[in-house]
Motif scaffolding. Structure first.
Motif, PDB file in Angstrom:
ATOM      1  N   LYS A 217       0.057  19.268   2.342  1.00 27.30           N
ATOM      2  CA  LYS A 217       1.026  18.297   1.822  1.00 27.30           C
ATOM      3  C   LYS A 217       1.460  17.387   2.967  1.00 27.30           C
ATOM      4  N   TYR A 223       6.876   2.960   3.169  1.00 27.08           N
ATOM      5  CA  TYR A 223       5.714   2.479   2.401  1.00 27.08           C
ATOM      6  C   TYR A 223       5.548   0.970   2.584  1.00 27.08           C
ATOM      7  N   ALA A 231      -0.852   6.608   3.940  1.00 25.85           N
ATOM      8  CA  ALA A 231      -0.893   7.362   2.677  1.00 25.85           C
ATOM      9  C   ALA A 231      -2.300   7.310   2.069  1.00 25.85           C
ATOM     10  N   THR A 232      -2.909   6.127   2.070  1.00 25.30           N
ATOM     11  CA  THR A 232      -4.252   5.992   1.480  1.00 25.30           C
ATOM     12  C   THR A 232      -5.263   6.860   2.212  1.00 25.30           C
ATOM     13  N   ARG A 235      -4.683  10.596   1.621  1.00 22.42           N
ATOM     14  CA  ARG A 235      -5.186  10.978   0.298  1.00 22.42           C
ATOM     15  C   ARG A 235      -6.721  11.087   0.333  1.00 22.42           C
ATOM     16  N   GLN A 240      -2.367  16.184  -0.302  1.00 19.74           N
ATOM     17  CA  GLN A 240      -1.438  15.796  -1.375  1.00 19.74           C
ATOM     18  C   GLN A 240      -0.343  14.986  -0.688  1.00 19.74           C
ATOM     19  N   VAL A 241      -0.212  13.728  -1.065  1.00 22.45           N
ATOM     20  CA  VAL A 241       0.687  12.854  -0.318  1.00 22.45           C
ATOM     21  C   VAL A 241       2.000  12.642  -1.066  1.00 22.45           C
ATOM     22  N   VAL A 243       5.507  10.361  -0.764  1.00 26.06           N
ATOM     23  CA  VAL A 243       6.046   9.194  -0.070  1.00 26.06           C
ATOM     24  C   VAL A 243       7.583   9.210  -0.145  1.00 26.06           C
ATOM     25  N   ALA A 254       4.729   2.697  -4.697  1.00 27.23           N
ATOM     26  CA  ALA A 254       4.127   3.991  -4.336  1.00 27.23           C
ATOM     27  C   ALA A 254       3.910   4.846  -5.582  1.00 27.23           C
ATOM     28  N   TYR A 259       1.406   8.088  -6.072  1.00 25.04           N
ATOM     29  CA  TYR A 259       1.988   9.097  -5.180  1.00 25.04           C
ATOM     30  C   TYR A 259       3.233   9.717  -5.796  1.00 25.04           C
ATOM     31  N   ARG A 260       3.558  10.924  -5.344  1.00 25.25           N
ATOM     32  CA  ARG A 260       4.875  11.481  -5.663  1.00 25.25           C
ATOM     33  C   ARG A 260       5.864  10.832  -4.728  1.00 25.25           C
TER      34      ARG A 260
END
Ligand code: ADE
Length: 451
Positions: A217, A223, A231-232, A235, A240-241, A243, A254, A259-260
């Motif tokens: 994680k 962002y 982030a990209t 992933r 598991q990203v 933000v 995001a 993303y979460r």
């Protein structure tokens, strides 16, 4: 030193014996910087920077070396210092002094006193152009040498944080000369901030720790373009990203990017690896350390080392602090309530918890992880950033020489420079694009025809 290179004294680098290695690595970077190379060739013929005295406060890397060589080819007199105490590549600094005759004041790992004395050494040169990455050179000049500000005709700034500081200076009426925000060029931030930071930040984390990113994680704080890139790429490595954001628009972006999105307080409980890229201070602090898993890994890719509250972590560790690998420090704090503490679930590494404590691991002292634990952005992306720098300097210096200096404020990079850099990069990549027909051109300038 080569026979045709003017001897310079007064540099401060670690070891001039490292020059051959630096020279070899600079040549490698050069072979990935076709846009900058083509500008260098033109500069060598046209000499548009004759009479310019440029003080460059930049990360002293192979890519920066090629920028400085381009400025020298254009006729400028150049001195350089580091824009971060941990980003200097000592072999590059040595080669710039030995092979190019450029005075350099930069040693990797220098302390704050040395860092500022090196900026002062560049200011002793009485520059008429400043080139900055983070605005330390410009602030030092304005704060300590008010009498010298009038000697400077213009400057450039490389990064988001520097541009924010410059805009604050402008708003406070403190800015003494015009500065071009190179960061704001599309061919800079769309590529350097996103793909450069994305790749090089993970590179730094991987070189420092050799952790497997798949299945972990990864919490990305911020962002903006840099955060998007990180982030990209995380992933893409199978992480598991999650933000964390404060800006509703960016947070929404995001979410829509899949993303979460969570507040740091929640993310802190679950994350295995944390990467800050916000540009702001104390994004990860005491309340977060308290709930983190045993073995949580923290890295920063924002410009300054303020994003992770290391002073607080140090206090919480009370001396239980040691280097566990080059560029990785372990802090042991009271177990608290987080997972991985006795009775609190599994830690970030899966290894048994330390008796009576929990480990928090910090990479590269919370400084720019991509430049401190790796080599910074790849040359192919710095090609565009530094092409913008070279063309921006040519522009501002030319305006000043023509007697039409820019007004004193923060300026964007002219659209023509941006599109010239994009065009040259596409050419170098061998990518052809379509051209509008006359009818299409006309249609785009008309309003009469609708449904
Ligand atoms: N900023 C980020 N990466 C860099 C690099 N490779 N050289 C100079 N500045 C940078």
């Amino acid at each position: 030193m080569g026979n045709d290179v003017p001897a310079r004294t007064g540099s401060d680098v670690l070891d001039t014996g490292l020059a051959p290695l630096g020279n070899q690595r600079i040549a490698w970077a050069d072979s990935h910087m076709p846009v900058l190379s083509s500008i260098k060739e033109r500069f060598a013929k046209e000499r548009p920077l004759e009479g310019a005295k440029i003080a460059a406060c930049l990360h002293v890397t192979t890519e920066t070396a090629n920028l400085l060589r381009t400025l020298v080819a254009g006729g400028a007199d150049v001195v350089a210092c580091a824009s971060n105490p941990l980003s200097t590549q000592d072999d590059v600094a040595a080669s710039l002094v030995e092979d190019e005759g450029i005075p350099v004041f930069a040693v990797r790992g220098e302390d704050a006193a040395s860092y500022y004395s090196h900026i002062d050494a560049c200011l002793d040169f009485h520059p008429n152009i400043t080139m900055d990455d983070g605005c330390d050179l410009v602030t030092r000049l304005h704060q300590t040498r008010a009498d010298q500000v009038a000697e400077v005709v213009a400057g450039t700034e490389e990064t988001t944080t520097g541009v924010i500081r410059l805009r604050a200076m402008e708003a406070a009426g403190a800015l003494g000369y015009p500065i071009v925000a190179v960061n704001d060029a599309y061919t800079k931030h769309l590529f350097d901030n996103r793909y450069g930071t994305g790749q090089s930040s993970l590179d730094g984390i991987m070189r420092a720790t050799n952790v497997l990113l798949a299945g972990r994680k990864v919490v990305v704080a911020g962002y903006g373009y840099c955060g998007k890139g990180v982030a990209t790429r995380a992933r893409g490595m199978g992480s598991q990203v999650i933000v964390c954001e404060v800006d509703p628009l960016r947070a929404l972006e995001a979410v829509m990017d899949g993303y979460r999105v969570e507040p740091m307080m929640d993310a802190a409980r679950e994350g295995d690896i944390f990467i800050t890229v916000t540009g702001d201070r104390e994004v990860i602090s005491r309340e977060h350390f308290l709930v983190m898993k045993d073995g949580a890994l923290l890295a920063n890719s924002g410009h300054f080392d303020v994003e992770i509250n290391l002073a607080e972590l140090d206090r919480m560790a009370g001396g239980r602090r040691r280097e566990v690998r080059p560029s990785v420090e372990e802090f042991v704090i009271d177990a608290g309530e987080g997972p991985g503490s006795p009775g609190g679930g599994s830690g970030a590494t899966g290894s048994p918890a330390v008796v009576g404590g929990k480990r928090i691991l910090v990479i590269a002292q919370g400084r720019l992880v991509n430049l401190s634990a790796a080599e910074g952005h790849p040359a192919a992306v710095m090609d565009m950033s530094f092409a913008n720098q070279a063309l921006a300097v040519e522009w501002v210096y030319g305006q000043s020489r023509a007697g039409t200096p820019l007004d004193v404020r923060v300026h964007g990079v002219p659209a023509e420079i941006d599109s010239q850099v994009a065009k040259l990069k596409l050419e170098a990549l061998g990518t052809e694009i379509d051209v509008l027909t006359e009818a299409q051109e006309e249609y785009l300038h008309s309003w009469e025809t609708g449904t």
